[in-house]
Motif scaffolding. Structure first.
Motif, PDB file in Angstrom:
ATOM      1  N   LEU A   9       0.802  -1.210   0.000  1.00  0.00           N
ATOM      2  CA  LEU A   9       0.000   0.000   0.000  1.00  0.00           C
ATOM      3  C   LEU A   9       0.840   1.267   0.000  1.00  0.00           C
ATOM      4  O   LEU A   9       0.308   2.359  -0.173  1.00  0.00           O
ATOM      5  N   LEU A  10       2.133   1.148   0.200  1.00  0.00           N
ATOM      6  CA  LEU A  10       2.980   2.331   0.239  1.00  0.00           C
ATOM      7  C   LEU A  10       3.104   2.957  -1.143  1.00  0.00           C
ATOM      8  O   LEU A  10       3.421   2.284  -2.116  1.00  0.00           O
ATOM      9  N   GLU A  11       2.865   4.251  -1.212  1.00  0.00           N
ATOM     10  CA  GLU A  11       3.091   4.995  -2.440  1.00  0.00           C
ATOM     11  C   GLU A  11       4.511   5.540  -2.422  1.00  0.00           C
ATOM     12  O   GLU A  11       5.110   5.707  -1.352  1.00  0.00           O
ATOM     13  N   PRO A  12       5.091   5.808  -3.603  1.00  0.00           N
ATOM     14  CA  PRO A  12       6.438   6.390  -3.636  1.00  0.00           C
ATOM     15  C   PRO A  12       6.531   7.635  -2.762  1.00  0.00           C
ATOM     16  O   PRO A  12       5.680   8.526  -2.840  1.00  0.00           O
ATOM     17  N   GLY A  13       7.543   7.660  -1.906  1.00  0.00           N
ATOM     18  CA  GLY A  13       7.742   8.785  -0.998  1.00  0.00           C
ATOM     19  C   GLY A  13       7.120   8.598   0.367  1.00  0.00           C
ATOM     20  O   GLY A  13       7.366   9.387   1.278  1.00  0.00           O
ATOM     21  N   GLN A  14       6.313   7.534   0.530  1.00  0.00           N
ATOM     22  CA  GLN A  14       5.667   7.303   1.816  1.00  0.00           C
ATOM     23  C   GLN A  14       6.535   6.440   2.726  1.00  0.00           C
ATOM     24  O   GLN A  14       7.394   5.695   2.270  1.00  0.00           O
ATOM     25  N   LYS A  15       6.265   6.560   4.032  1.00  0.00           N
ATOM     26  CA  LYS A  15       7.009   5.803   5.020  1.00  0.00           C
ATOM     27  C   LYS A  15       6.056   5.336   6.115  1.00  0.00           C
ATOM     28  O   LYS A  15       5.165   6.071   6.529  1.00  0.00           O
TER      29      LYS A  15
END
Length: 212
Positions: A9-15
């Protein structure tokens, strides 16, 4: 929600930050995530961070590593690359995946090794990061004893040197003490955005061979 689902579920740039996480749980999460993934991890002080890099991060980390290789060649230093290998050590309860890393002084210790065991192997001599590095990531590098850490955060390069178990900011590199890398490296990373990666690297190699 499983850790694998979190990763997907992580989008690019997410943490995602998980805490508290025991060493055993950290190992289990690494197994769940697997080795073929785009996300990266940092683990220290019972805190686990799972990060999904931005696309521009991938390009910048390659440029930074290639610039280092040109400098190593210029200085005639032998080295072994370990890329974004997962480095971990149970008795330090820490783990990290650098953008890239190099064994230089200790290159002979890892020749031909596919797995690094920090209970017996030395840590990399130089680690590279091309995003804002969190306290958890920095704490992991510190716990694992990585002597030198470069953090590129456009348009600046920060050099951290491990001294008496703590990182101090430095204006110079211990590996390239006679080269003003804090000024030169960012110039050529930015140059690559204008003329392209291959030309910027060619220009950099010409510069080090004629001007340094």
């Amino acid at each position: 929600m499983s850790t694998a689902t979190i990763n997907l579920l992580l989008e690019p740039g997410q943490k995602v930050t998980l805490q508290p996480v025991s060493w055993q749980r950290f190992e289990a999460i690494l197994d769940e995530l697997g080795e073929k993934r785009s996300s990266r991890i940092a683990y220290a002080n019972g805190i686990l961070e799972i990060m999904a890099p931005l696309p521009e991060h991938e390009r910048t980390k390659v440029i930074l590593a290639d610039l280092v290789k040109i400098l190593l060649k210029f200085k005639k230093l032998a080295w072994e690359p370990l890329g974004s290998t997962t480095f971990k050590r149970q008795n330090m309860t820490a783990g990290i995946e650098p953008d890239d890393c190099f064994y230089i002084q200790n290159y002979k210790a890892v020749i031909g090794k596919e797995r690094i065991d920090l209970s017996i192997d030395p840590p990399p001599d130089l680690a590279l990061e091309t995003d804002v590095t969190s306290k958890t990531a920095t704490d992991a590098y510190k716990a694992l004893g990585v002597p030198e850490l470069w953090i590129y955060e456009a348009p600046q390069l920060k050099v951290k040197i491990l001294v008496n178990g703590k990182y101090i900011d430095s204006s110079s590199s211990q590996i390239f003490p006679d080269i003003n890398i804090v000024q030169i490296i960012p110039q050529y990373i930015q140059r690559a955005l204008i003329v392209g990666v291959s030309q910027a690297l060619n220009e950099f190699e010409q510069f080090v061979n004629t001007s340094l």
